[in-house]
Design a protein around this motif. Structure first.
Motif, PDB file in Angstrom:
ATOM      1  N   TRP A 211      33.718  36.267  41.677  1.00 30.11           N
ATOM      2  CA  TRP A 211      33.559  36.839  43.012  1.00 30.11           C
ATOM      3  C   TRP A 211      34.236  35.964  44.059  1.00 30.11           C
ATOM      4  O   TRP A 211      34.539  36.425  45.161  1.00 30.11           O
ATOM      5  CB  TRP A 211      32.075  36.979  43.343  1.00 30.11           C
ATOM      6  CG  TRP A 211      31.408  38.132  42.662  1.00 30.11           C
ATOM      7  CD1 TRP A 211      30.680  38.090  41.516  1.00 30.11           C
ATOM      8  CD2 TRP A 211      31.411  39.502  43.076  1.00 30.11           C
ATOM      9  NE1 TRP A 211      30.231  39.346  41.180  1.00 30.11           N
ATOM     10  CE2 TRP A 211      30.660  40.230  42.133  1.00 30.11           C
ATOM     11  CE3 TRP A 211      31.977  40.175  44.155  1.00 30.11           C
ATOM     12  CZ2 TRP A 211      30.460  41.601  42.234  1.00 30.11           C
ATOM     13  CZ3 TRP A 211      31.773  41.542  44.261  1.00 30.11           C
ATOM     14  CH2 TRP A 211      31.027  42.241  43.314  1.00 30.11           C
ATOM     15  N   ARG A 212      34.472  34.718  43.749  1.00 30.21           N
ATOM     16  CA  ARG A 212      35.137  33.816  44.695  1.00 30.21           C
ATOM     17  C   ARG A 212      36.566  34.273  44.977  1.00 30.21           C
ATOM     18  O   ARG A 212      37.105  34.037  46.058  1.00 30.21           O
ATOM     19  CB  ARG A 212      35.144  32.400  44.115  1.00 30.21           C
ATOM     20  CG  ARG A 212      35.876  31.358  44.945  1.00 30.21           C
ATOM     21  CD  ARG A 212      35.841  30.016  44.230  1.00 30.21           C
ATOM     22  NE  ARG A 212      36.518  28.973  44.970  1.00 30.21           N
ATOM     23  CZ  ARG A 212      37.813  28.722  44.890  1.00 30.21           C
ATOM     24  NH1 ARG A 212      38.585  29.460  44.112  1.00 30.21           N
ATOM     25  NH2 ARG A 212      38.356  27.736  45.581  1.00 30.21           N
ATOM     26  N   ASN A 213      37.190  34.920  43.997  1.00 28.09           N
ATOM     27  CA  ASN A 213      38.607  35.260  44.099  1.00 28.09           C
ATOM     28  C   ASN A 213      38.884  36.712  44.480  1.00 28.09           C
ATOM     29  O   ASN A 213      39.974  37.026  44.944  1.00 28.09           O
ATOM     30  CB  ASN A 213      39.306  34.962  42.771  1.00 28.09           C
ATOM     31  CG  ASN A 213      39.264  33.489  42.422  1.00 28.09           C
ATOM     32  OD1 ASN A 213      39.322  32.640  43.305  1.00 28.09           O
ATOM     33  ND2 ASN A 213      39.151  33.178  41.144  1.00 28.09           N
ATOM     34  N   ARG A 214      37.935  37.606  44.256  1.00 26.58           N
ATOM     35  CA  ARG A 214      38.144  39.014  44.590  1.00 26.58           C
ATOM     36  C   ARG A 214      36.787  39.706  44.684  1.00 26.58           C
ATOM     37  O   ARG A 214      35.803  39.252  44.091  1.00 26.58           O
ATOM     38  CB  ARG A 214      39.039  39.710  43.559  1.00 26.58           C
ATOM     39  CG  ARG A 214      38.580  39.583  42.132  1.00 26.58           C
ATOM     40  CD  ARG A 214      39.590  40.163  41.135  1.00 26.58           C
ATOM     41  NE  ARG A 214      39.736  41.589  41.310  1.00 26.58           N
ATOM     42  CZ  ARG A 214      40.904  42.199  41.506  1.00 26.58           C
ATOM     43  NH1 ARG A 214      42.019  41.497  41.536  1.00 26.58           N
ATOM     44  NH2 ARG A 214      40.978  43.504  41.658  1.00 26.58           N
ATOM     45  N   ASN A 215      36.743  40.809  45.420  1.00 27.82           N
ATOM     46  CA  ASN A 215      35.455  41.476  45.621  1.00 27.82           C
ATOM     47  C   ASN A 215      35.138  42.492  44.532  1.00 27.82           C
ATOM     48  O   ASN A 215      34.133  43.200  44.621  1.00 27.82           O
ATOM     49  CB  ASN A 215      35.397  42.138  47.002  1.00 27.82           C
ATOM     50  CG  ASN A 215      36.448  43.225  47.176  1.00 27.82           C
ATOM     51  OD1 ASN A 215      37.117  43.608  46.221  1.00 27.82           O
ATOM     52  ND2 ASN A 215      36.604  43.713  48.396  1.00 27.82           N
ATOM     53  N   ASN A 216      36.000  42.574  43.518  1.00 26.42           N
ATOM     54  CA  ASN A 216      35.693  43.412  42.357  1.00 26.42           C
ATOM     55  C   ASN A 216      36.147  42.705  41.079  1.00 26.42           C
ATOM     56  O   ASN A 216      37.098  43.122  40.424  1.00 26.42           O
ATOM     57  CB  ASN A 216      36.353  44.792  42.478  1.00 26.42           C
ATOM     58  CG  ASN A 216      37.861  44.705  42.628  1.00 26.42           C
ATOM     59  OD1 ASN A 216      38.399  43.659  43.007  1.00 26.42           O
ATOM     60  ND2 ASN A 216      38.550  45.794  42.320  1.00 26.42           N
ATOM     61  N   PRO A 217      35.500  41.589  40.736  1.00 31.41           N
ATOM     62  CA  PRO A 217      35.892  40.840  39.540  1.00 31.41           C
ATOM     63  C   PRO A 217      35.851  41.725  38.304  1.00 31.41           C
ATOM     64  O   PRO A 217      35.076  42.680  38.226  1.00 31.41           O
ATOM     65  CB  PRO A 217      34.863  39.710  39.468  1.00 31.41           C
ATOM     66  CG  PRO A 217      33.714  40.180  40.282  1.00 31.41           C
ATOM     67  CD  PRO A 217      34.288  41.041  41.358  1.00 31.41           C
ATOM     68  N   SER A 218      36.706  41.390  37.333  1.00 33.76           N
ATOM     69  CA  SER A 218      36.842  42.288  36.193  1.00 33.76           C
ATOM     70  C   SER A 218      37.286  41.532  34.952  1.00 33.76           C
ATOM     71  O   SER A 218      37.539  40.328  34.986  1.00 33.76           O
ATOM     72  CB  SER A 218      37.851  43.396  36.541  1.00 33.76           C
ATOM     73  OG  SER A 218      37.877  44.386  35.543  1.00 33.76           O
ATOM     74  N   PHE A 219      37.387  42.248  33.848  1.00 34.39           N
ATOM     75  CA  PHE A 219      37.897  41.717  32.588  1.00 34.39           C
ATOM     76  C   PHE A 219      38.470  42.897  31.820  1.00 34.39           C
ATOM     77  O   PHE A 219      38.358  44.047  32.259  1.00 34.39           O
ATOM     78  CB  PHE A 219      36.788  41.015  31.784  1.00 34.39           C
ATOM     79  CG  PHE A 219      35.637  41.912  31.416  1.00 34.39           C
ATOM     80  CD1 PHE A 219      35.626  42.588  30.206  1.00 34.39           C
ATOM     81  CD2 PHE A 219      34.559  42.078  32.282  1.00 34.39           C
ATOM     82  CE1 PHE A 219      34.570  43.423  29.864  1.00 34.39           C
ATOM     83  CE2 PHE A 219      33.497  42.908  31.951  1.00 34.39           C
ATOM     84  CZ  PHE A 219      33.504  43.584  30.738  1.00 34.39           C
ATOM     85  N   ILE A 220      39.109  42.633  30.696  1.00 37.16           N
ATOM     86  CA  ILE A 220      39.635  43.732  29.889  1.00 37.16           C
ATOM     87  C   ILE A 220      39.117  43.621  28.465  1.00 37.16           C
ATOM     88  O   ILE A 220      38.804  42.527  27.979  1.00 37.16           O
ATOM     89  CB  ILE A 220      41.179  43.785  29.882  1.00 37.16           C
ATOM     90  CG1 ILE A 220      41.771  42.549  29.195  1.00 37.16           C
ATOM     91  CG2 ILE A 220      41.724  43.918  31.290  1.00 37.16           C
ATOM     92  CD1 ILE A 220      43.262  42.667  28.955  1.00 37.16           C
ATOM     93  N   MET A 221      39.021  44.767  27.819  1.00 41.74           N
ATOM     94  CA  MET A 221      38.661  44.839  26.406  1.00 41.74           C
ATOM     95  C   MET A 221      39.915  45.181  25.614  1.00 41.74           C
ATOM     96  O   MET A 221      40.687  46.063  26.004  1.00 41.74           O
ATOM     97  CB  MET A 221      37.612  45.924  26.173  1.00 41.74           C
ATOM     98  CG  MET A 221      36.244  45.609  26.726  1.00 41.74           C
ATOM     99  SD  MET A 221      35.341  44.447  25.682  1.00 41.74           S
ATOM    100  CE  MET A 221      35.065  45.426  24.213  1.00 41.74           C
ATOM    101  N   VAL A 222      40.136  44.487  24.509  1.00 39.22           N
ATOM    102  CA  VAL A 222      41.293  44.732  23.651  1.00 39.22           C
ATOM    103  C   VAL A 222      40.792  45.033  22.249  1.00 39.22           C
ATOM    104  O   VAL A 222      39.947  44.309  21.713  1.00 39.22           O
ATOM    105  CB  VAL A 222      42.235  43.511  23.625  1.00 39.22           C
ATOM    106  CG1 VAL A 222      43.418  43.773  22.698  1.00 39.22           C
ATOM    107  CG2 VAL A 222      42.729  43.191  25.029  1.00 39.22           C
ATOM    108  N   THR A 223      41.315  46.105  21.650  1.00 37.67           N
ATOM    109  CA  THR A 223      40.917  46.458  20.288  1.00 37.67           C
ATOM    110  C   THR A 223      42.139  46.514  19.389  1.00 37.67           C
ATOM    111  O   THR A 223      43.268  46.593  19.860  1.00 37.67           O
ATOM    112  CB  THR A 223      40.222  47.828  20.260  1.00 37.67           C
ATOM    113  OG1 THR A 223      41.117  48.823  20.766  1.00 37.67           O
ATOM    114  CG2 THR A 223      38.960  47.812  21.101  1.00 37.67           C
TER     115      THR A 223
END
Length: 223
Positions: A211-223
């Motif tokens: 949250w320090r870097n953006r107001n919608n923190p995220s990640f990705i899933m890889v399969t």
């Protein structure tokens, strides 16, 4: 962040988790005690079951930009996270790259990094490869980036600085020649990006999880 990570871990049940650098805010400046405190905090926040593998690559906030990087900082990072150069999982080879050390000036740490990557390139790897590192490959800006987590329109055309925002053209080309990846995953810019390099592989820049870097923190899933 702790709640978000633990919830994602419980809900999605990943087998392997990759963190693409900048584990700490001020690791490059930390005293031994501050470093130990941050490591303890990280291990609490990102605790995980023994059957889940956690792989971490170094970012500039962990060991410094090239001009700040020292053997001491690199060794203490490796002592905690024990980063692997080559990690294989279910027939897929993942090459972990310390992009901070790809300055191209033949410093001791840079020469060691390049020598290890060359050794990987000469080994007999399965054809499916995914490369993970902190800095994105060279691109002029985020102007051509797509995806829900891309930088806002007013920031997309801000020119990137080689060796600071992205890898240099030379280092980027070397990595593509040496490793011939099918997919590149990177971080650093805090925004998401899906870009196809000319004559090369697709690259996904993963948005920040903080949250320090953006107001919608995220990640990705890889399969």
């Amino acid at each position: 962040m702790e709640r978000a990570f633990q919830t994602a871990l419980w809900l999605l049940e990943p087998e392997v988790v990759f963190i693409l650098g900048d584990v700490f805010d001020e690791g490059k400046w930390s005293s031994p005690q501050a470093w130990a405190d941050d490591v303890e905090r990280f291990q609490k926040m990102f605790r995980h079951p023994s059957h889940v593998q956690l792989k971490v690559v170094a970012g500039n906030h962990d060991i410094g930009f090239h001009y700040e990087m020292t053997t001491y900082k690199v060794k203490r990072f490796k002592k905690v996270f024990n980063p692997e150069r080559l990690f294989s999982w279910k027939g897929v080879n993942f090459v972990m790259v310390s992009s901070v050390a790809l300055e191209g000036d033949r410093c001791a740490l840079c020469s060691e990094e390049e020598a290890e990557l060359l050794a990987v390139s000469r080994s007999r790897l399965a054809p499916v490869r995914r490369r993970r590192r902190h800095y994105p490959l060279y691109r002029r800006s985020d102007a051509d980036c797509a995806g829900d987590d891309a930088a806002p329109p007013e920031e997309k055309r801000t020119p990137f600085q080689e060796r600071y925002d992205v890898l240099s053209r030379e280092a980027s080309q070397k990595l593509l020649w040496w490793l011939r990846p099918r997919l590149v995953l990177s971080g650093h810019t805090h925004s998401g990006c899906e870009v196809l390099h000319a004559g090369g592989p697709p690259e996904l820049s993963v948005p920040s999880f903080s949250w320090r870097n953006r107001n919608n923190p995220s990640f990705i899933m890889v399969t």
